[in-house]
Design a protein around this motif. Structure first.
Motif, PDB file in Angstrom:
ATOM      1  N   GLY A  27     101.738  73.093 109.276  1.00  0.00           N
ATOM      2  CA  GLY A  27     101.535  74.429 109.027  1.00  0.00           C
ATOM      3  C   GLY A  27     102.900  75.430 108.353  1.00  0.00           C
ATOM      4  N   ARG A  28     104.053  74.833 109.021  1.00  0.00           N
ATOM      5  CA  ARG A  28     105.200  75.425 108.458  1.00  0.00           C
ATOM      6  C   ARG A  28     105.797  75.285 107.134  1.00  0.00           C
ATOM      7  N   ILE A  29     105.107  74.171 106.534  1.00  0.00           N
ATOM      8  CA  ILE A  29     105.319  73.604 105.010  1.00  0.00           C
ATOM      9  C   ILE A  29     104.270  74.746 104.040  1.00  0.00           C
ATOM     10  N   ALA A  30     103.271  74.915 104.627  1.00  0.00           N
ATOM     11  CA  ALA A  30     102.434  76.018 103.678  1.00  0.00           C
ATOM     12  C   ALA A  30     102.876  77.266 103.914  1.00  0.00           C
ATOM     13  N   HIS A  31     103.332  77.591 104.950  1.00  0.00           N
ATOM     14  CA  HIS A  31     104.009  78.962 105.264  1.00  0.00           C
ATOM     15  C   HIS A  31     105.086  79.370 104.612  1.00  0.00           C
ATOM     16  N   TRP A  32     105.909  78.369 104.363  1.00  0.00           N
ATOM     17  CA  TRP A  32     107.052  78.376 103.576  1.00  0.00           C
ATOM     18  C   TRP A  32     106.689  78.535 102.203  1.00  0.00           C
ATOM     19  N   MET A  33     105.632  77.922 101.603  1.00  0.00           N
ATOM     20  CA  MET A  33     105.004  78.086 100.551  1.00  0.00           C
ATOM     21  C   MET A  33     104.568  79.549 100.091  1.00  0.00           C
ATOM     22  N   LEU A  34     103.801  80.093 101.121  1.00  0.00           N
ATOM     23  CA  LEU A  34     103.360  81.454 100.878  1.00  0.00           C
ATOM     24  C   LEU A  34     104.587  82.501 100.690  1.00  0.00           C
ATOM     25  N   GLU A  35     105.485  82.199 101.429  1.00  0.00           N
ATOM     26  CA  GLU A  35     106.716  83.083 101.331  1.00  0.00           C
ATOM     27  C   GLU A  35     107.388  82.830  99.895  1.00  0.00           C
ATOM     28  N   GLU A  36     107.472  81.677  99.432  1.00  0.00           N
ATOM     29  CA  GLU A  36     108.000  81.591  98.123  1.00  0.00           C
ATOM     30  C   GLU A  36     107.165  82.144  96.977  1.00  0.00           C
ATOM     31  N   ILE A  37     106.027  82.226  97.036  1.00  0.00           N
ATOM     32  CA  ILE A  37     104.924  83.106  95.946  1.00  0.00           C
ATOM     33  C   ILE A  37     104.963  84.432  95.889  1.00  0.00           C
ATOM     34  N   GLY A  38     105.392  84.979  97.086  1.00  0.00           N
ATOM     35  CA  GLY A  38     105.784  86.518  97.340  1.00  0.00           C
ATOM     36  C   GLY A  38     104.522  87.069  97.144  1.00  0.00           C
ATOM     37  N   VAL A  39     103.341  86.708  97.588  1.00  0.00           N
ATOM     38  CA  VAL A  39     102.297  87.922  97.422  1.00  0.00           C
ATOM     39  C   VAL A  39     101.517  87.883  99.115  1.00  0.00           C
ATOM     40  N   PRO A  40     100.987  89.176  99.215  1.00  0.00           N
ATOM     41  CA  PRO A  40     100.410  89.335 100.636  1.00  0.00           C
ATOM     42  C   PRO A  40      99.465  88.256 101.194  1.00  0.00           C
ATOM     43  N   PRO A  44      86.243  71.372 109.175  1.00  0.00           N
ATOM     44  CA  PRO A  44      85.756  70.367 110.154  1.00  0.00           C
ATOM     45  C   PRO A  44      86.543  69.686 110.823  1.00  0.00           C
ATOM     46  N   MET A  45      87.797  69.197 110.238  1.00  0.00           N
ATOM     47  CA  MET A  45      88.832  68.354 110.989  1.00  0.00           C
ATOM     48  C   MET A  45      89.449  69.117 112.333  1.00  0.00           C
ATOM     49  N   GLY A  46      89.424  70.312 112.160  1.00  0.00           N
ATOM     50  CA  GLY A  46      90.042  71.084 113.379  1.00  0.00           C
ATOM     51  C   GLY A  46      91.704  71.047 113.430  1.00  0.00           C
ATOM     52  N   LYS A  47      91.847  71.047 111.959  1.00  0.00           N
ATOM     53  CA  LYS A  47      93.670  70.902 112.041  1.00  0.00           C
ATOM     54  C   LYS A  47      93.975  72.015 111.477  1.00  0.00           C
ATOM     55  N   VAL A  48      95.405  72.084 111.288  1.00  0.00           N
ATOM     56  CA  VAL A  48      96.106  73.287 110.610  1.00  0.00           C
ATOM     57  C   VAL A  48      97.105  72.470 109.628  1.00  0.00           C
ATOM     58  N   PRO A  49      97.475  72.896 108.654  1.00  0.00           N
ATOM     59  CA  PRO A  49      97.025  74.356 108.170  1.00  0.00           C
ATOM     60  C   PRO A  49      95.684  74.301 107.539  1.00  0.00           C
ATOM     61  N   THR A  50      95.106  75.577 107.116  1.00  0.00           N
ATOM     62  CA  THR A  50      93.979  75.657 106.254  1.00  0.00           C
ATOM     63  C   THR A  50      94.184  77.245 105.589  1.00  0.00           C
ATOM     64  N   LEU A  51      93.943  77.182 104.207  1.00  0.00           N
ATOM     65  CA  LEU A  51      94.062  78.417 103.478  1.00  0.00           C
ATOM     66  C   LEU A  51      92.710  78.923 102.893  1.00  0.00           C
ATOM     67  N   VAL A  52      92.403  79.887 102.888  1.00  0.00           N
ATOM     68  CA  VAL A  52      91.188  80.489 102.357  1.00  0.00           C
ATOM     69  C   VAL A  52      91.403  81.498 101.338  1.00  0.00           C
ATOM     70  N   HIS A  53      91.385  81.277  99.930  1.00  0.00           N
ATOM     71  CA  HIS A  53      91.458  82.009  98.983  1.00  0.00           C
ATOM     72  C   HIS A  53      90.397  82.376  98.206  1.00  0.00           C
ATOM     73  N   ASN A  54      89.867  83.654  98.138  1.00  0.00           N
ATOM     74  CA  ASN A  54      89.011  84.009  97.713  1.00  0.00           C
ATOM     75  C   ASN A  54      87.462  83.261  98.018  1.00  0.00           C
ATOM     76  N   GLY A  55      87.348  82.865  99.252  1.00  0.00           N
ATOM     77  CA  GLY A  55      86.261  82.342  99.653  1.00  0.00           C
ATOM     78  C   GLY A  55      86.273  80.707  99.511  1.00  0.00           C
ATOM     79  N   VAL A  56      87.496  80.317  98.659  1.00  0.00           N
ATOM     80  CA  VAL A  56      87.558  78.771  98.465  1.00  0.00           C
ATOM     81  C   VAL A  56      88.628  78.228  99.624  1.00  0.00           C
ATOM     82  N   VAL A  57      87.933  77.278 100.348  1.00  0.00           N
ATOM     83  CA  VAL A  57      89.115  76.684 101.433  1.00  0.00           C
ATOM     84  C   VAL A  57      89.840  75.307 100.911  1.00  0.00           C
TER      85      VAL A  57
END
Length: 211
Positions: A15-28, A51-64
């Motif tokens: 999840g640290r990888i995706a978290h870094w990416m979220l900070e890079e794009i600069g949106v809430p 269903p895998m029960g793993k992280v990370p997961t992102l949900v954007h406008n209802g899309v997983v």
């Protein structure tokens, strides 16, 4: 209005990888911290999302979207103002995708096998990466001459590869070659990484307080 980016993670995960990416794009975005020691990632509620029960997961406008590499690639395209991916019609798009898939496939598998050796050595022709040495040599060539995979432009693929290099060096599944060390230092000097690193610490402190 509800936040359209819902992020499910744990700081001691990919999840640290995706978290870094979220900070890079600069949106809430809204972070949902899952305590894996308590099994929150395997709860019935979360399994409906992933269903895998793993992280990370992102949900954007209802899309997983799951898988760290897919989340990074998705966010780069969904938020082009961050300039973290070449345009689909750009000649550089093929190079970008080539190394994204290479790093999330052969590199990931090679480093995992390095720290978890097989009881019986597999034939190179049966492995997605062939040999560990060939994989590292190929990765080194992709990062040379640099400074980034696409030259002067830092993109999501650099973020993903740098994250792999950082983890690989930490667990000693990756050789500490000068090219890897210098590349990681360049990527980790970005303000987005510094912001993400601060968020990692906050989440780790929150988890520690709950145990």
């Amino acid at each position: 209005m509800a936040n359209t980016l819902q992020f499910y993670t744990n700081p001691m995960s990919r999840g640290r990888i995706a978290h870094w990416m979220l900070e890079e794009i600069g949106v809430p975005y809204e972070t949902h911290l899952l305590n894996m020691k308590r099994g929150e990632h395997k709860s019935a509620e979360y399994l409906k999302i992933n269903p895998m029960g793993k992280v990370p997961t992102l949900v954007h406008n209802g899309v997983v979207i799951t898988e760290a590499a897919a989340i990074c690639a998705y966010l780069a395209d969904a938020f082009p103002q961050a300039k973290l991916a070449p345009a689909t019609a750009s000649p550089e798009r093929g190079t970008y995708l080539r190394w994204f898939f290479f790093s999330s496939g052969p590199v990931e598998a090679a480093l995992t096998d390095k720290t978890n050796p097989r009881a019986t050595e597999a034939r190179a022709s049966m492995l997605s990466y062939g040999t560990y040495a060939d994989t590292l040599d190929t990765l080194e060539k992709a990062l040379t001459p640099g400074p980034f995979v696409l030259g002067e432009q830092f993109t999501a693929v650099d973020l993903y590869i740098a994250s792999q290099i950082g983890y690989g060096l930490m667990v000693k599944s990756l050789e500490a070659r000068p090219v890897f060390l210098e590349y990681l230092q360049r990527c980790a000097s970005r303000p987005g990484y510094e912001r993400a690193n601060a968020k990692f610490k906050e989440l780790e402190d929150t988890l520690a307080a709950k145990t």
